[in-house]
Motif scaffolding. Structure first.
Motif, PDB file in Angstrom:
ATOM      1  N   MET A   1       0.844  -1.171   0.000  1.00 46.25           N
ATOM      2  CA  MET A   1       0.000   0.000   0.000  1.00 46.25           C
ATOM      3  C   MET A   1       0.893   1.239   0.000  1.00 46.25           C
ATOM      4  SD  MET A   1      -2.906   1.098   2.815  1.00 46.25           S
ATOM      5  CE  MET A   1      -3.313  -0.600   3.053  1.00 46.25           C
ATOM      6  N   PRO A   2       0.684   2.141  -0.951  1.00 45.63           N
ATOM      7  CA  PRO A   2       1.514   3.349  -1.019  1.00 45.63           C
ATOM      8  C   PRO A   2       1.402   4.172   0.272  1.00 45.63           C
ATOM      9  CG  PRO A   2       0.183   3.116  -2.997  1.00 45.63           C
ATOM     10  CD  PRO A   2      -0.281   2.080  -2.029  1.00 45.63           C
ATOM     11  N   GLU A   3       2.561   4.581   0.813  1.00 44.14           N
ATOM     12  CA  GLU A   3       2.591   5.394   2.022  1.00 44.14           C
ATOM     13  C   GLU A   3       3.550   6.556   1.844  1.00 44.14           C
ATOM     14  OE1 GLU A   3       4.532   4.943   6.364  1.00 44.14           O
ATOM     15  OE2 GLU A   3       2.912   3.511   5.983  1.00 44.14           O
ATOM     16  N   VAL A   4       3.150   7.714   2.364  1.00 44.30           N
ATOM     17  CA  VAL A   4       4.028   8.868   2.450  1.00 44.30           C
ATOM     18  C   VAL A   4       4.002   9.328   3.897  1.00 44.30           C
ATOM     19  CG1 VAL A   4       3.724   9.581   0.046  1.00 44.30           C
ATOM     20  CG2 VAL A   4       2.231  10.527   1.805  1.00 44.30           C
ATOM     21  N   SER A   5       5.040  10.051   4.307  1.00 42.45           N
ATOM     22  CA  SER A   5       5.064  10.563   5.674  1.00 42.45           C
ATOM     23  C   SER A   5       5.748  11.918   5.696  1.00 42.45           C
ATOM     24  CB  SER A   5       5.774   9.582   6.605  1.00 42.45           C
ATOM     25  OG  SER A   5       7.108   9.409   6.222  1.00 42.45           O
ATOM     26  N   ARG A   6       5.488  12.648   6.781  1.00 45.84           N
ATOM     27  CA  ARG A   6       6.065  13.978   6.949  1.00 45.84           C
ATOM     28  C   ARG A   6       6.060  14.309   8.434  1.00 45.84           C
ATOM     29  NH1 ARG A   6       6.412  18.387   3.357  1.00 45.84           N
ATOM     30  NH2 ARG A   6       6.706  20.356   4.425  1.00 45.84           N
ATOM     31  N   VAL A   7       7.131  14.948   8.891  1.00 44.39           N
ATOM     32  CA  VAL A   7       7.176  15.453  10.253  1.00 44.39           C
ATOM     33  C   VAL A   7       6.673  16.892  10.223  1.00 44.39           C
ATOM     34  CG1 VAL A   7       8.636  16.052  12.222  1.00 44.39           C
ATOM     35  CG2 VAL A   7       9.068  13.935  10.934  1.00 44.39           C
ATOM     36  N   ILE A   8       5.700  17.179  11.083  1.00 48.18           N
ATOM     37  CA  ILE A   8       5.109  18.511  11.181  1.00 48.18           C
ATOM     38  C   ILE A   8       5.497  19.089  12.536  1.00 48.18           C
ATOM     39  CG2 ILE A   8       2.962  19.841  11.122  1.00 48.18           C
ATOM     40  CD1 ILE A   8       1.748  17.646   9.387  1.00 48.18           C
ATOM     41  N   ASP A   9       5.874  20.348  12.557  1.00 48.57           N
ATOM     42  CA  ASP A   9       6.408  20.994  13.763  1.00 48.57           C
ATOM     43  C   ASP A   9       5.345  21.450  14.752  1.00 48.57           C
ATOM     44  OD1 ASP A   9       9.003  20.602  12.872  1.00 48.57           O
ATOM     45  OD2 ASP A   9       9.108  22.552  11.898  1.00 48.57           O
ATOM     46  N   VAL A  10       4.311  20.653  14.936  1.00 51.09           N
ATOM     47  CA  VAL A  10       3.279  20.917  15.936  1.00 51.09           C
ATOM     48  C   VAL A  10       2.893  19.582  16.567  1.00 51.09           C
ATOM     49  CG1 VAL A  10       2.375  22.973  14.756  1.00 51.09           C
ATOM     50  CG2 VAL A  10       1.384  20.731  14.270  1.00 51.09           C
ATOM     51  N   GLN A 122      -0.497   2.494  -8.913  1.00 54.19           N
ATOM     52  CA  GLN A 122      -1.249   3.296  -7.945  1.00 54.19           C
ATOM     53  C   GLN A 122      -0.291   4.175  -7.132  1.00 54.19           C
ATOM     54  OE1 GLN A 122      -4.298   1.447  -5.514  1.00 54.19           O
ATOM     55  NE2 GLN A 122      -4.606  -0.167  -7.035  1.00 54.19           N
ATOM     56  N   ALA A 123       0.845   3.605  -6.742  1.00 60.77           N
ATOM     57  CA  ALA A 123       1.836   4.356  -5.955  1.00 60.77           C
ATOM     58  C   ALA A 123       2.405   5.516  -6.755  1.00 60.77           C
ATOM     59  CB  ALA A 123       2.956   3.430  -5.489  1.00 60.77           C
ATOM     60  N   LEU A 124       2.668   5.306  -8.040  1.00 59.79           N
ATOM     61  CA  LEU A 124       3.189   6.387  -8.890  1.00 59.79           C
ATOM     62  C   LEU A 124       2.231   7.572  -8.956  1.00 59.79           C
ATOM     63  CD1 LEU A 124       4.729   4.462 -11.930  1.00 59.79           C
ATOM     64  CD2 LEU A 124       5.942   5.909 -10.289  1.00 59.79           C
ATOM     65  N   ILE A 125       0.945   7.273  -8.902  1.00 61.49           N
ATOM     66  CA  ILE A 125      -0.073   8.323  -8.955  1.00 61.49           C
ATOM     67  C   ILE A 125      -0.278   8.949  -7.567  1.00 61.49           C
ATOM     68  CG2 ILE A 125      -2.531   8.774  -9.379  1.00 61.49           C
ATOM     69  CD1 ILE A 125      -2.367   6.387 -11.425  1.00 61.49           C
ATOM     70  N   ALA A 126      -0.394   8.104  -6.543  1.00 61.92           N
ATOM     71  CA  ALA A 126      -0.774   8.570  -5.204  1.00 61.92           C
ATOM     72  C   ALA A 126       0.354   9.256  -4.445  1.00 61.92           C
ATOM     73  CB  ALA A 126      -1.307   7.396  -4.382  1.00 61.92           C
ATOM     74  N   LYS A 127       1.570   8.760  -4.547  1.00 65.74           N
ATOM     75  CA  LYS A 127       2.642   9.299  -3.702  1.00 65.74           C
ATOM     76  C   LYS A 127       2.905  10.794  -3.904  1.00 65.74           C
ATOM     77  CE  LYS A 127       5.167   5.314  -2.118  1.00 65.74           C
ATOM     78  NZ  LYS A 127       6.473   4.685  -1.967  1.00 65.74           N
ATOM     79  N   PRO A 128       3.067  11.280  -5.127  1.00 64.87           N
ATOM     80  CA  PRO A 128       3.301  12.730  -5.278  1.00 64.87           C
ATOM     81  C   PRO A 128       2.110  13.567  -4.790  1.00 64.87           C
ATOM     82  CG  PRO A 128       3.843  11.564  -7.315  1.00 64.87           C
ATOM     83  CD  PRO A 128       3.173  10.582  -6.405  1.00 64.87           C
ATOM     84  N   ARG A 129       0.904  13.113  -5.103  1.00 65.65           N
ATOM     85  CA  ARG A 129      -0.292  13.849  -4.678  1.00 65.65           C
ATOM     86  C   ARG A 129      -0.399  13.853  -3.151  1.00 65.65           C
ATOM     87  NH1 ARG A 129      -4.171  10.748  -6.527  1.00 65.65           N
ATOM     88  NH2 ARG A 129      -4.687   9.924  -4.502  1.00 65.65           N
ATOM     89  N   ASN A 130      -0.153  12.721  -2.524  1.00 65.12           N
ATOM     90  CA  ASN A 130      -0.273  12.646  -1.074  1.00 65.12           C
ATOM     91  C   ASN A 130       0.871  13.366  -0.361  1.00 65.12           C
ATOM     92  OD1 ASN A 130      -2.663  11.317  -1.378  1.00 65.12           O
ATOM     93  ND2 ASN A 130      -1.827   9.284  -1.030  1.00 65.12           N
ATOM     94  N   SER A 131       2.042  13.405  -0.965  1.00 66.88           N
ATOM     95  CA  SER A 131       3.139  14.203  -0.393  1.00 66.88           C
ATOM     96  C   SER A 131       2.767  15.675  -0.372  1.00 66.88           C
ATOM     97  CB  SER A 131       4.435  13.997  -1.189  1.00 66.88           C
ATOM     98  OG  SER A 131       4.921  12.695  -1.003  1.00 66.88           O
ATOM     99  N   GLU A 132       2.163  16.147  -1.452  1.00 65.97           N
ATOM    100  CA  GLU A 132       1.703  17.535  -1.493  1.00 65.97           C
ATOM    101  C   GLU A 132       0.568  17.762  -0.496  1.00 65.97           C
ATOM    102  OE1 GLU A 132       1.091  21.559  -2.366  1.00 65.97           O
ATOM    103  OE2 GLU A 132       2.836  20.268  -2.651  1.00 65.97           O
ATOM    104  N   SER A 133      -0.324  16.797  -0.355  1.00 69.38           N
ATOM    105  CA  SER A 133      -1.403  16.923   0.633  1.00 69.38           C
ATOM    106  C   SER A 133      -0.828  17.080   2.037  1.00 69.38           C
ATOM    107  CB  SER A 133      -2.341  15.711   0.585  1.00 69.38           C
ATOM    108  OG  SER A 133      -3.103  15.713  -0.600  1.00 69.38           O
ATOM    109  N   LEU A 134       0.204  16.303   2.376  1.00 71.97           N
ATOM    110  CA  LEU A 134       0.808  16.421   3.700  1.00 71.97           C
ATOM    111  C   LEU A 134       1.534  17.752   3.870  1.00 71.97           C
ATOM    112  CD1 LEU A 134       2.134  12.855   4.606  1.00 71.97           C
ATOM    113  CD2 LEU A 134      -0.032  13.964   5.235  1.00 71.97           C
ATOM    114  N   ALA A 135       2.118  18.277   2.804  1.00 70.30           N
ATOM    115  CA  ALA A 135       2.752  19.599   2.881  1.00 70.30           C
ATOM    116  C   ALA A 135       1.693  20.668   3.174  1.00 70.30           C
ATOM    117  CB  ALA A 135       3.487  19.914   1.582  1.00 70.30           C
TER     118      ALA A 135
END
Length: 155
Positions: A1-10, A122-135
């Protein structure tokens, strides 16, 4: 399953504060273009955000439904976008260092034409979009948290 992650400063509560405000959904979810309505009990299980997907005038009116929620920890959504299909989206919030949050986001297609796509596609499509969503989620959570911390009323 495609996963992205991000550390948020809150802290996780500040991130969940954005997730629990359905009216902010189009502000962080890439592809969602307009919120028409949010059920009053959002983000309770079964509650919905009524939104449009895509650019006007070609947008599609659909919904996103909460499938599971642990306040401050996680949310599982079913995002619809017919005729494209529906996707299961998971968001997990993990305390990270002092006052920060590691956000993990997963997505996989569960219904519709996109379900036949191999997971790698699916990962090729979802990962960039979801990375931007997390940003975008990071920006909203950081800004909203700073306003609350400085004693400014929330918009």
């Amino acid at each position: 399953m495609p996963e992205v992650s991000r550390v948020i400063d809150v802290p996780p509560e500040a991130v969940f504060d954005v997730l629990s405000d359905g009216w902010l959904y189009a502000g962080w979810v890439v592809g969602s273009s307009h919120i028409r309505d949010v059920d009053g009990d959002w983000p309770a299980v079964g509650s919905r955000i009524h939104h449009s997907v895509g650019p006007w005038p070609l947008h599609i009116q659909d919904v996103t439904v909460v499938r599971a929620v642990e306040p401050g920890l996680s949310m599982s959504l079913e995002a619809h976008g017919w005729p494209l299909g529906a996707a299961a989206v998971g968001l997990t919030l993990v305390p990270h260092e002092e006052g920060k949050t590691l956000v993990r986001m997963t997505e996989h297609i569960i219904r519709g034409p996109g379900k036949v796509l191999p997971e790698a596609v699916q990962a090729l499509i979802a990962k960039p979009r979801n990375s931007e969503s997390l940003a975008r989620l990071a920006d909203l959570a950081t800004g909203k948290h700073a306003r609350a911390k400085n004693g400014r009323p929330r918009p």
